[in-house]
Structures are given as structure tokens and as C-alpha cells.
Enzyme design. Sequence first.
Site, PDB file in Angstrom:
ATOM      1  N   GLU A 113       6.073 -14.478  33.338  1.00 32.47           N
ATOM      2  CA  GLU A 113       6.500 -13.341  33.433  1.00 32.47           C
ATOM      3  C   GLU A 113       6.528 -12.396  32.177  1.00 32.47           C
ATOM      4  O   GLU A 113       6.561 -12.913  31.129  1.00 32.47           O
ATOM      5  CB  GLU A 113       8.166 -13.025  33.921  1.00 32.47           C
ATOM      6  N   HIS A 162       4.607 -15.759  37.379  1.00 32.24           N
ATOM      7  CA  HIS A 162       5.978 -16.118  37.382  1.00 32.24           C
ATOM      8  C   HIS A 162       5.962 -17.727  36.893  1.00 32.24           C
ATOM      9  O   HIS A 162       6.709 -18.426  37.624  1.00 32.24           O
ATOM     10  CB  HIS A 162       6.759 -16.146  38.620  1.00 32.24           C
ATOM     11  N   SER A 215       2.032  -9.805  39.393  1.00 26.12           N
ATOM     12  CA  SER A 215       2.695 -10.790  40.452  1.00 26.12           C
ATOM     13  C   SER A 215       1.662 -10.907  41.610  1.00 26.12           C
ATOM     14  O   SER A 215       0.546 -11.425  41.488  1.00 26.12           O
ATOM     15  CB  SER A 215       4.029 -10.339  40.893  1.00 26.12           C
TER      16      SER A 215
END
Lengths: 277, 277
Positions: free
Chosen positions: B204, B177, B135
Amino acid sequence: MPSPGTPTLERGFIVPVGGAEKKKADRVILERFVRLCGGEEARLVVIPTASELDDTGDRYATLFEELYAEAVEVLPIQKRQDAYREDCLATLEEATGIFLTGGNQLRLSTILGGTPVAQAIRHLNADGVHVGGTSAGAAIMPEHMIAGGPSGATPRADGVILAPGLGLTNRLIVDQHFRQRDRLGRLLTAVSFNPFVIGVGLDEDTAIFLGPEGVFEVVGSGAVTVVDPTDLDFSSMDSARPGDAVSLIGMKLHVLAAGARYDIEHRKAMAPERVQD
Amino acid sequence: MPSPGTPTLERGFIVPVGGAEKKKADRVILERFVRLCGGEEARLVVIPTASELDDTGDRYATLFEELYAEAVEVLPIQKRQDAYREDCLATLEEATGIFLTGGNQLRLSTILGGTPVAQAIRHLNADGVHVGGTSAGAAIMPEHMIAGGPSGATPRADGVILAPGLGLTNRLIVDQHFRQRDRLGRLLTAVSFNPFVIGVGLDEDTAIFLGPEGVFEVVGSGAVTVVDPTDLDFSSMDSARPGDAVSLIGMKLHVLAAGARYDIEHRKAMAPERVQD
């Protein structure tokens, strides 16, 4: 990333100009650029792509000829396809200096980015060809380019728009028309996003001549503002919401006028040498 | 600019993960990262700085220990001063792998940027230490970091916020994401600012393992979206006003699932090898 270049050759200078450099009397910046590129033996190439005006390239060609350059060519690059033309690449290969005019730096990056002409500029600069640029042409030189952002002295969470630049150097970020358009806030914002890089704000009619050893000298009638985050103790950038003013504690600031120098490697500003009476 | 590193040593892998990687069953990404770093001889360092939660570092330490890493240390870096600590630098020097957790990538860049810890990560990666991140920890790896921007599939003139990243590679820009937060528009915006760079959108629980020769393999349960501007014929980015949708003609797009590979140098996608019956 700056091109590694040929190990035996010294890198060329990088000469970003803050815009509106004098073109009639006292044109010290353009004169010095021509001298750097060989004076009466200078072979210059002008890239007017940032500008949407038809005569920008020819205006600089005339200027450089008035300053006794041996040859000046204007590259007719107005769209991406032009930046693949063999004749443009051949012209670049003959240059001792390349000059990027003003206009819109996003126009320059979106048309040149990833093309053979952009690659050629990087390789030639690494191998000793000097590259100058004014206004938009100055902003695009580094790896990280200031593409836009509001005026004002306060850094704000959304105070600058960055885009990838030409990548001739990754040691500094350049802003231009600096005092005239009140841009300290956006330069501070850009530097505080990731405090590894030196911020350089160029007033109009003011340039830096950055040599291969990482030292630049200031030339022109205004000043250069250097923002150095080396000792930054605290920044609230990570928690600021859009529009919020950002706290920055421990930023170092220099204002350098003509003759002053700055060593980027050692992050050290040097006053102009005094002329003895 | 990626650190040049020691010429005799092979560079380490770069492993950006799209966030929310599986941590109980089917944790193929974390398993493979530990294996890459030496398996039962892996000495891992977790940098939880992006996160403001107290237990993020320890959570990953427990996970890596469950996966039989020999040693796992968590660096206690919560402010810029911490990133100058000698003990943190000594710990890094012993690592075979470094892992950057999720959180806020601007927190990561504003705290680590320009510090000895950031420099150490760059040098160690150049000399063979593998660096993973999820992330925010994935976004920060390249030279150009996506720091923010709205959701949506359409590129817009103000569709992305870029900031300087760690600079482990300048060949790609990473978003994360990716499908879960509908981020194609901002990746296209980032790439079209200067069409020299490949855009990589990571779903993800999906990662790329990018090796020293510039080829990556996709690992995990989602897909990787690659945006390649090599043949971009036209972009209206330079004339778009804030909020305007941007025309892009000739962008190439690949969607790659587990086992597929991509050669960044030659800009070539390769389907997964078929398992023979």
C-alpha cells in the site's frame, strides 16, 4: 503476446484439436496437418511434454510417418532444463510443423514457460511454421489458457481456472473435449471475465485450422462452439460469489461443423459452401 | 497484447499503485503522477468504474485539482453500454493521463472488456498517454490479471484466480495491498503457472513508474516485491492437487524500496543511487 515475427514472412497456421482425433481410419485432421506442413516434404517435430506416458511422442511419430511426412523428430523434454538444450533448438529450426501432444496443460506451461524452446515456438510460428496441438496441446496455444474448472453448462463465478499460455494468439480462448465433458459453462466463465476474447470449444476429433489472416475452418467429425461476447449487454460476474451462477445477457453462440468457417477479426461465421449437384 | 501504437510516438508510462496511497500529506505518488502527465498542463481522466461508491471519481478529481492539474474529468461508466458513449471517447482523446480507481477488478474487466473505451486506453497508452491505477486499477493493467485468491505466503495449486486484464503490458503480473494482505503465495502461484512473466507485489502507498524502455522506479512509503522465475529449476505445480503446497526451486526474489529500479527486459534490479554527502 504473439511474437511479431519477420515482417516479410507470413505467419504459420495454428491448429488446435479437441483431443481424441482419429488415428486409424478417417484421420482427416492429422492428414490435413501433414499436408499443410508440406506433405511428403513435411519435417515435423513432436513435443510430448504434456504427457507422462513414455510412448506418446513415438506414437505420433509413427502416425506422421504413416502419413508420409519426410521426417519426424520427438523432442525429449521432460523437465525445464531440457527446454534449454541446443540440440532441441536446432531440431526446431528445421521444422515445417510442430505438434504438441495431449496430457496436462499445466505440466506443459510449467515446464516450457519462459524457456528458449517456448520462445522458439513463438518465433517460428510467427515466421511461417505451423503449430498443431491436441487436448492439452490445444489449450496452451493462446495467451490465456483454460487450465481447469468443473463441468456443466452454467457459468459460475469460480467456474474456470485460467493460466498464461504459449501466446501464439490472443484472439481466442480454447477449450477441448468440449461436448464430451460438458464444458460450455467454463468457456462462458472464461469469456465473461473480460469480454474481449472469442471462446472456442472443440469437440473430440475436431480441429480448427486458423490461418494468418484470422479466419479458421472446422475439420473433423464433431463441432466447434464459438462464444462471441461482442454484444454482451450485461454480466453479473463482478458481483457473483464463489459458486454463484452468473447472468450473461446478449452473448452470441455459433455451432460450426466441418467446412464452416469463422472470421475472428470481423466476428463473422460462414456456413460451409454447398457442393453443387 | 499491448497495442502496437504509432511507431513514431513513444509509449506512455504505466503506473500501478498498491492501494491506499496517501491523499493528504506526503502524497508523493499522486504528485509524481500529475507531474509526469504535464503538471499544471495535465489533463486527467478518472475512470471510477471499479468502485460501487458514488463519490470515488469526484474524490480523485478534487485531489488532482489540489495538485494543480489543468483539467480533470470523471467518466460516468457504470455499465457496458456507457463504455460505448461518444462523449467518453472524446474526453479520453484529450487526456495526457488516465487514472483507474480502486474497487473490484472483475467489475472493471467485465464492464470495460472489449468495449471502445478499453481499446482507446490501450491505443492512447501506446501513443504516449500515461495510465495510472490503484488497487483494482493496478491489477487490471497487465495482460494477466490477478482477480482473487487466498492470503498466505505459500504457493498452492489453487492459490490464485487469474483473468484477462487490460493488456497494457505482458511483461509483468501485478498484485496489490501486498504485505498488508500477505499475498506472496498467490503471486508465486501466478508466476509459476507459466514462468515467463515477472511478478510484482505492490505494498500500500507504493507504486512503480514503468517507462517505455521497460525500466521501472519505485515510489512511495512501502516496498515492491519482485518475483523472477528466469532461473526456476523445478516446480511441482503440474502435479499438485487443489490445496497442495507447491515446491518451487530457484525462484529469484527482490524487495525494492523507494528509488530502487528494475529493468524488466534484462531482469536486473538496481539499488537507489546514493546521495553524496
